[in-house]
Design an enzyme around this catalytic site. Structure first.
Site, mmCIF file in Angstrom:
data_model
loop_
_atom_site.group_PDB
_atom_site.id
_atom_site.type_symbol
_atom_site.label_atom_id
_atom_site.label_comp_id
_atom_site.label_asym_id
_atom_site.label_seq_id
_atom_site.Cartn_x
_atom_site.Cartn_y
_atom_site.Cartn_z
ATOM 1 N N GLU A 99 0.747 -1.035 -0.083
ATOM 2 C CA GLU A 99 0.186 -0.154 0.054
ATOM 3 C C GLU A 99 0.653 1.099 -0.125
ATOM 4 O O GLU A 99 2.104 1.492 0.540
ATOM 5 C CB GLU A 99 -0.990 0.250 1.249
ATOM 6 C CG GLU A 99 -1.475 1.003 1.170
ATOM 7 C CD GLU A 99 -2.761 1.171 2.902
ATOM 8 O OE1 GLU A 99 -3.293 -0.353 3.189
ATOM 9 O OE2 GLU A 99 -3.048 2.193 3.892
ATOM 10 N N GLU A 118 -2.713 10.863 3.447
ATOM 11 C CA GLU A 118 -3.483 11.426 4.040
ATOM 12 C C GLU A 118 -3.981 12.704 5.334
ATOM 13 O O GLU A 118 -2.514 13.426 5.576
ATOM 14 C CB GLU A 118 -3.822 10.538 5.238
ATOM 15 C CG GLU A 118 -3.693 8.530 4.403
ATOM 16 C CD GLU A 118 -3.728 7.954 5.225
ATOM 17 O OE1 GLU A 118 -4.615 6.448 6.071
ATOM 18 O OE2 GLU A 118 -2.471 7.257 5.409
#
Length: 376
Positions: free
Chosen positions: A250, A255
């Protein structure tokens, strides 16, 4: 004769006392408050602090300018109020001597969509359409009124296999929370009961449509804000259907976990998740703005990814890099697909609270993928 004199003296005393009482009960003129001063201080998320002061005031009442609202009595000389909708509101402050006797004054409070995290700024950083040594291999400028066929909606709450999407998130993902208009992709997180959840939003991916190995990825966007709000631009290995996460890898391009505290609305994170010989690992970095928050204007969130490293950039300035050259990180030398989502709640941001304004929106101007012209 003596008795008569005593009686007369007593009568005069009584009459004199009666006149004294009448003099004592004479009305004193009522003194109204004076010098009423009002100051409005704008905070975040539609909050304002209203400070007021007046001479000879016993208490205050305040009307926040909302339809059908009566003035509210306050004992202090400062109040903080959260507006939930944009508009111009006439705030009235009353300084009271008694319930019926007071003076008043007004101030205008202007709440914009931008203050609530709902507007689209007109300013911010913009990246170029080309870079030396790279070719533009894929882009979405979000023209028209619908998503391109390169995107797939993920629907639901992750159940039964991944309830809460693995993070105890609180939203139900729906198509209806996404619009494409005026050249923007807009994902809204709403406080809305649906599918057994109290919030709705959208999660998109290019899995099975578009995947990439290495290159530069630029995403120009305005982020939402507020406690419990969690936007993300990220990538998963195409092999996830075969070897599962985290062995498939990932890459979190960006974020943000929302909130008013420092390190929340003003900070973005870049992270990788992977498997090291059977052990889950993650590592990354972060960047905090010198001033303002990511809801104020557009920024460009980027990675430059090759076989040896991943570099994270904000507005074309590097803020973190990771070495991915070890053999156990070989998942990062295979194809990955893109994801864009706006989560509500979860293990990392925590739940929304009374300061969180809904709806919140993630606005994406474009996503561009460049790859090196060098062979291999």
């Amino acid at each position: 004769m003596l008795v008569k004199l005593k009686t007369l003296a007593l009568l005069l005393t009584i009459l004199g006392g009666s006149n004294a009482c009448e003099e004592a009960t004479e009305e004193i003129p009522l003194q109204l408050p004076s010098n009423l001063e009002i100051d409005v201080e704008y905070l975040q998320n539609g909050q304002v602090t209203i400070n007021f002061d007046a001479a000879n005031a016993n208490f205050f009442k305040i009307d926040y300018g909302l339809p059908g609202q009566l003035p509210v009595r306050v004992e202090e000389e400062s109040v903080t109020y959260s507006y939930q909708t944009p508009g111009t509101f006439v705030v009235t402050v009353q300084a009271h001597t008694t319930e019926a006797d007071f003076i008043s004054d007004t101030r205008e409070v202007v709440i914009t969509e931008q203050m609530l995290g709902q507007g689209i700024p007109e300013t911010g950083f913009e990246s170029p359409l080309s870079y030396e040594g790279y070719s533009l291999v894929w882009q979405d400028e979000f023209e028209g009124t619908a998503l391109s066929e390169d995107w797939v909606y993920e629907i639901g709450d992750g159940c039964p296999n991944l309830c809460g999407w693995g993070n105890n998130e609180l939203q139900y993902y729906r198509r209806e929370n996404t619009t494409v208009e005026d050249g923007y992709l807009i994902i809204q997180a709403k406080q809305q009961e649906f599918g057994g959840k109290n919030y709705t939003s959208t999660r998109l991916k290019t899995q099975g449509k578009k995947s990439f190995t290495f290159g530069r990825i630029d995403i120009r966007a305005v982020l939402p804000k507020g406690q419990g709000i969690w936007p993300a631009f990220w990538m998963l290995g195409e092999s996830i259907t075969e070897i599962n996460w985290p062995a498939s890898g990932e890459i979190d391009i960006m974020e943000m976990v929302g909130g008013n505290a420092n390190g929340r609305n003003n900070t973005v994170h870049g992270t990788i998740h992977y498997d090291e010989n059977g052990t889950y690992r993650y590592t990354g970095g972060q960047h905090t703005l010198a001033e303002g928050i990511f809801n104020d204007k557009f920024h460009v969130f980027s990675i430059i990814w090759d076989a040896e490293k991943i570099v994270w950039l904000l507005d074309d300035v590097e803020f973190h890099r990771e070495d991915i050259s070890p053999a156990f990180m070989d998942e990062f030398r295979k194809p990955f697909f893109l994801l864009v989502n706006l989560a509500v709640g979860g293990n990392w941001p925590g739940s929304p609270d009374a300061t969180t304004i809904f709806p919140q929106q993630l606005v994406v101007d474009y996503i561009r993928v460049f790859q090196s012209n060098k062979a291999g």
